[in-house]
Design an enzyme around this catalytic site. Structure first.
Site, PDB file in Angstrom:
ATOM      1  N   ARG A  55       0.858  -1.193   0.000  1.00  0.00           N
ATOM      2  CA  ARG A  55       0.000   0.000   0.000  1.00  0.00           C
ATOM      3  C   ARG A  55       0.886   1.233   0.000  1.00  0.00           C
ATOM      4  O   ARG A  55       0.604   2.227  -0.656  1.00  0.00           O
ATOM      5  CB  ARG A  55      -0.959   0.023   1.201  1.00  0.00           C
ATOM      6  CG  ARG A  55      -1.687   1.365   1.333  1.00  0.00           C
ATOM      7  CD  ARG A  55      -2.938   1.345   2.222  1.00  0.00           C
ATOM      8  NE  ARG A  55      -2.898   0.426   3.317  1.00  0.00           N
ATOM      9  CZ  ARG A  55      -2.167   0.589   4.439  1.00  0.00           C
ATOM     10  NH1 ARG A  55      -1.444   1.665   4.612  1.00  0.00           N
ATOM     11  NH2 ARG A  55      -2.197  -0.336   5.380  1.00  0.00           N
ATOM     12  N   TYR A  95     -16.253  17.462 -15.095  1.00  0.00           N
ATOM     13  CA  TYR A  95     -16.587  16.042 -15.058  1.00  0.00           C
ATOM     14  C   TYR A  95     -17.673  15.788 -13.999  1.00  0.00           C
ATOM     15  O   TYR A  95     -17.540  16.228 -12.846  1.00  0.00           O
ATOM     16  CB  TYR A  95     -15.320  15.241 -14.748  1.00  0.00           C
ATOM     17  CG  TYR A  95     -15.554  13.756 -14.689  1.00  0.00           C
ATOM     18  CD1 TYR A  95     -15.892  13.043 -15.838  1.00  0.00           C
ATOM     19  CD2 TYR A  95     -15.463  13.060 -13.493  1.00  0.00           C
ATOM     20  CE1 TYR A  95     -16.128  11.679 -15.787  1.00  0.00           C
ATOM     21  CE2 TYR A  95     -15.694  11.690 -13.436  1.00  0.00           C
ATOM     22  CZ  TYR A  95     -16.028  11.014 -14.592  1.00  0.00           C
ATOM     23  OH  TYR A  95     -16.261   9.665 -14.537  1.00  0.00           O
ATOM     24  N   ASP A 149      -7.288  19.529 -13.588  1.00  0.00           N
ATOM     25  CA  ASP A 149      -7.571  18.199 -14.124  1.00  0.00           C
ATOM     26  C   ASP A 149      -7.177  18.247 -15.603  1.00  0.00           C
ATOM     27  O   ASP A 149      -7.841  18.879 -16.412  1.00  0.00           O
ATOM     28  CB  ASP A 149      -9.063  17.878 -13.943  1.00  0.00           C
ATOM     29  CG  ASP A 149      -9.430  16.478 -14.440  1.00  0.00           C
ATOM     30  OD1 ASP A 149      -8.720  15.940 -15.309  1.00  0.00           O
ATOM     31  OD2 ASP A 149     -10.451  15.940 -13.958  1.00  0.00           O
ATOM     32  N   LYS A 187      -8.213   7.302 -19.172  1.00  0.00           N
ATOM     33  CA  LYS A 187      -8.532   7.883 -20.469  1.00  0.00           C
ATOM     34  C   LYS A 187      -7.320   7.812 -21.401  1.00  0.00           C
ATOM     35  O   LYS A 187      -6.855   6.741 -21.691  1.00  0.00           O
ATOM     36  CB  LYS A 187      -9.063   9.302 -20.268  1.00  0.00           C
ATOM     37  CG  LYS A 187     -10.094   9.421 -19.123  1.00  0.00           C
ATOM     38  CD  LYS A 187     -11.384   8.654 -19.371  1.00  0.00           C
ATOM     39  CE  LYS A 187     -12.263   8.502 -18.132  1.00  0.00           C
ATOM     40  NZ  LYS A 187     -12.578   9.732 -17.434  1.00  0.00           N
TER      41      LYS A 187
HETATM   42  C1  PLP Z   1     -13.018  10.087 -16.177  1.00  0.00           C
HETATM   43  C2  PLP Z   1     -12.637  11.394 -15.617  1.00  0.00           C
HETATM   44  C3  PLP Z   1     -12.401  11.551 -14.261  1.00  0.00           C
HETATM   45  C4  PLP Z   1     -12.587  10.410 -13.266  1.00  0.00           C
HETATM   46  O1  PLP Z   1     -11.660   9.389 -13.471  1.00  0.00           O
HETATM   47  P1  PLP Z   1     -11.957   7.847 -13.136  1.00  0.00           P
HETATM   48  O2  PLP Z   1     -10.678   7.195 -13.567  1.00  0.00           O
HETATM   49  O3  PLP Z   1     -13.144   7.433 -13.918  1.00  0.00           O
HETATM   50  O4  PLP Z   1     -12.190   7.770 -11.666  1.00  0.00           O
HETATM   51  C5  PLP Z   1     -12.016  12.797 -13.802  1.00  0.00           C
HETATM   52  N1  PLP Z   1     -11.881  13.840 -14.647  1.00  0.00           N
HETATM   53  C6  PLP Z   1     -12.104  13.715 -15.961  1.00  0.00           C
HETATM   54  C7  PLP Z   1     -11.940  14.911 -16.848  1.00  0.00           C
HETATM   55  C8  PLP Z   1     -12.489  12.505 -16.504  1.00  0.00           C
HETATM   56  O5  PLP Z   1     -12.735  12.404 -17.802  1.00  0.00           O
END
Ligand code: PLP
Length: 411
Positions: free
Chosen positions: A46, A98, A169, A194
């Site tokens: 962890r 998001y 982000d 992504k």
């Molecule tokens: C998908 C996404 C998230 C969340 O990520 P997960 O891996 O699904 O938890 C956060 N911000 C953006 C812009 C995203 O496209």
């Protein structure tokens, strides 16, 4: 070293015990210690795991940063960054974001005494007005999701007061096209699910910074809260990230072709893609990004049912949430990714029922365009038809078109 070289080599040294060229999947929860208090820097998985560490080194290098902490999902990474705050702190957030982030902020973190103000951060004035004495963080996502508007990262970061954290982000742009830390941000978060993973086969997240104190605090929370990825997930993400440069160049080329095709159709009401010269912030995109990415959003003329019908009829574009994989996806944000946002709030932000979002994949652009063409043609809507119900107002199949209604008054 250049980006493509870093993607392939950072953290990817041959395995010290066997010479394995590829970082192994260290499927171990613990490490044998020769004597009490003696170990090779690894004590419990962890806290630290060699496969995860290799991924963290690789992704830190992609943002040209010193520190990175990997998480089991993008939301876990976001949550760890929010753990930097304490009850009573206030956050200014970009309002087109998001849906899952909105859910975390509004339904979880408010219960812990954090407060949030959502503003249209394309206006610096709005950000300035939203600042309170207790504001400790500015949270932004650019390009925004799903409307693909741009926020000027350097300008927003310029509003930071002492002790305030600017978090970006960077999932949509990827480190290949945008470097928020170089533009003044303190922390970058990615959903590696992504583009970074890139193959829609693993969920993950990462938080990256150049600030040693922030890095230490995020690392502390990574271990204390425990939202870590397993070694197999770390391996898959690392493998995907090696090809990020080539993939992003091709995603962009295809997205530009798709956006251009859509913008030439008279049954498409609007196309949102930062690479189009008609995009209201095209100049900012050129300045702030090194490319325009692979996401394209558009609105259709006609009722919501047309958007839903079109999303069902594409064959190469799979109807699915998520983005950033090699395969193309189509999403209806209002009912899918952004369903967690109340309708009124959503529409106020421009996420209307007629909006569709594409994650343009790496198939041939010609095939992708042919697919969209057949779906558009099959759902062709004659603008200006007498019973034009408008976007967001589903047509009533029982309503008699005005031309056939023998003079009866129409609603
Ligand atoms: C998908 C996404 C998230 C969340 O990520 P997960 O891996 O699904 O938890 C956060 N911000 C953006 C812009 C995203 O496209």
């Amino acid at each position: 070293m250049d980006f493509a070289t870093r993607a392939i080599h950072a953290g990817q040294d041959a395995d010290p015990t066997t010479g394995a060229t590829i970082v192994p999947i260290y499927a171990t929860s613990t490490y044998t210690q020769p004597a009490v208090g003696e170990h090779k820097g690894f004590d419990y998985s962890r806290t630290v795991n060699p496969t995860r560490l290799a991924l963290e080194t690789q992704l830190a290098a992609l943002e040209e940063a010193q520190f990175a902490s990997a998480f089991a999902s993008g939301m876990a990474a976001t949550s760890a960054v929010m753990n930097l705050l304490s009850a009573g702190d206030h956050v200014v957030v970009s309002d087109d974001l998001y849906g899952g982030t909105y859910r975390l902020f509004s339904r979880v973190l408010t219960r812990y005494g954090l407060s949030f103000t959502y503003v249209d951060m394309t206006s610096l004035e709005r950000v300035r007005e939203a600042l309170q004495p207790t504001t400790k963080m500015l949270w932004l996502e650019t390009p925004t999701n799903p409307l693909l508007r741009l926020i000027d990262i350097a300008a927003v970061a310029g509003l930071r007061r002492t002790g305030m954290i600017v978090a970006v982000d960077n999932t949509f742009a990827t480190p290949y096209f945008q470097s928020p830390l170089a533009l003044g941000a303190d922390v970058v978060v990615h959903s590696t699910t992504k583009y970074i993973g890139g193959h829609s086969d693993v969920v993950g997240g990462i938080a990256i910074t150049n600030d040693a104190a922030l890095a230490e605090s995020i690392k502390f929370h990574q271990n204390a809260v425990g939202g870590v990825p397993g070694p197999f997930d770390a391996f898959l993400t690392m493998r995907g990230a090696k090809t990020l440069a080539v993939r992003m160049r091709e995603h962009e080329r295809n997205a530009q072709a798709v956006a251009t095709f859509l913008s030439e159709r008279d049954d498409v009401a609007g196309v949102m893609y930062p690479g189009l010269t008609t995009h209201p912030q095209h100049e900012l995109a050129r300045r702030q990004m090194r490319g325009f990415g692979g996401m394209v959003s558009f609105t259709l003329h006609g009722p919501e049912s047309r958007a839903l019908d079109l999303a069902k009829r594409t064959r190469l574009f799979s109807l699915a949430e998520s983005l950033g994989g090699v395969e193309s996806l189509i999403t209806h944000p209002a009912r899918m990714t952004h369903g967690a946002i109340p309708k009124e709030e959503r529409e106020r932000r421009g996420v209307t029922d007629g909006l569709l979002r594409l994650s343009v994949g790496l198939e041939s652009a010609r095939d992708l365009i042919a697919d969209l063409r057949q779906a558009l043609d099959a759902t062709r809507y004659e603008a200006g038809a007498p019973a034009d119900p408008g976007i967001g107002d589903p047509p009533n199949p029982d309503r008699i078109p005005a031309t056939q209604s023998a003079g009866a008054p129409t609603a």
